[in-house]
Write an enzyme that holds these catalytic residues in place. Sequence first.
Site, mmCIF file in Angstrom:
data_model
loop_
_atom_site.group_PDB
_atom_site.id
_atom_site.type_symbol
_atom_site.label_atom_id
_atom_site.label_comp_id
_atom_site.label_asym_id
_atom_site.label_seq_id
_atom_site.Cartn_x
_atom_site.Cartn_y
_atom_site.Cartn_z
ATOM 1 N N ASP A 113 53.023 47.106 40.433
ATOM 2 C CA ASP A 113 51.861 47.087 39.557
ATOM 3 C C ASP A 113 50.762 48.024 40.056
ATOM 4 O O ASP A 113 50.037 48.613 39.259
ATOM 5 C CB ASP A 113 51.314 45.665 39.448
ATOM 6 N N ALA A 138 46.068 38.849 38.408
ATOM 7 C CA ALA A 138 45.979 39.518 39.709
ATOM 8 C C ALA A 138 45.050 38.719 40.627
ATOM 9 O O ALA A 138 45.189 37.509 40.756
ATOM 10 C CB ALA A 138 45.501 40.962 39.507
ATOM 11 N N ALA A 153 42.063 37.670 40.323
ATOM 12 C CA ALA A 153 41.327 36.593 39.662
ATOM 13 C C ALA A 153 42.134 35.304 39.594
ATOM 14 O O ALA A 153 41.574 34.208 39.664
ATOM 15 C CB ALA A 153 40.914 37.026 38.257
ATOM 16 N N LEU A 154 43.442 35.420 39.460
ATOM 17 C CA LEU A 154 44.293 34.231 39.386
ATOM 18 C C LEU A 154 44.259 33.462 40.704
ATOM 19 O O LEU A 154 44.121 32.235 40.722
ATOM 20 C CB LEU A 154 45.729 34.635 39.041
ATOM 21 N N GLN A 157 41.724 49.806 44.580
ATOM 22 C CA GLN A 157 42.223 51.098 45.044
ATOM 23 C C GLN A 157 41.133 52.114 45.340
ATOM 24 O O GLN A 157 41.402 53.181 45.862
ATOM 25 C CB GLN A 157 43.210 51.667 44.019
#
Length: 289
Positions: free
Chosen positions: A77, A191, A193-194, A248
């Site tokens: 991802d 991502a 937040a989960l 990133q």
Amino acid sequence: MSQVFKSIAIIGKFMNPSALQQMQTDLADLARHLISKNINVWIEQNTALHAELTGFKTAPLEKIGKKVDLAIVMGGDGTMLSVARTLIFDNIPLVGINRGRFGFLTDLRAEHMFSAIDQILTGAHFRESRILVHATVCRAGKSIHQGVALNDVVIKSGMRLIEIQVEIDGKFVHKQRSDGLIITTPTGTTAYALSAGGPILHPNVEGITLVPISPHTLSNRPITVNSASNITVKLIQTDEANVTFDGQFQLSLEPGDKIIIKRAEQTITLLHPSDYCYFDMLRNKLNWG
């Protein structure tokens, strides 16, 4: 049935040295498979170099989007996030083949990639539009950085709590002491937040979610607002903090800095085979019963 796409880019990233040989084989096989269908194939320059692919047309990532009408991304991802941001202005759809861990964005399995790609090539696919967020970092009233994120913009402390103030559409929401704040698109809700306790939003939901990271006051809960909202986060107090875009790109923050987040004008288009189901993907990736 005639081919929908005439020119295709192949982009890969090599993170795990132990998987290098398999990635090289997969990329070469995919390129030859596409060429056998009379498709004009371009290999991203660094991909060709690391995979030792010769005899193919190559171009750097920043230019390859203008040469093709579809990009196939092989990796995880993180690779898809990086490619999506780079090609955002080229308006070409993306297909992801998973060679990472979860594969929420790179959802095609490598062992089934030929049959899935063939479906897509002949039009047996559907397009899914994903929103991005645009963030402007302001210091002393001047913009010092602007960027977009497909997953999230994260304001985070170093070792200690930070204090931030949040406004939405010019209206005061709260002051918060926490380890930070995640401002996420629906794509990013699976991502970071989960893991921080945020909700999962279906990609079709037109919303942006704010998820506190370890808030000092437990009543500070995630909140989802309309994607047309303008979100302003002011850094009140910190010893050390930074803002990241999709994990990133990182920029150090100072007290008084403001981060202004809104929906980006551009969207990203993902292609899936016609039998793709978002809920099947969630169930498989998250090990739901």
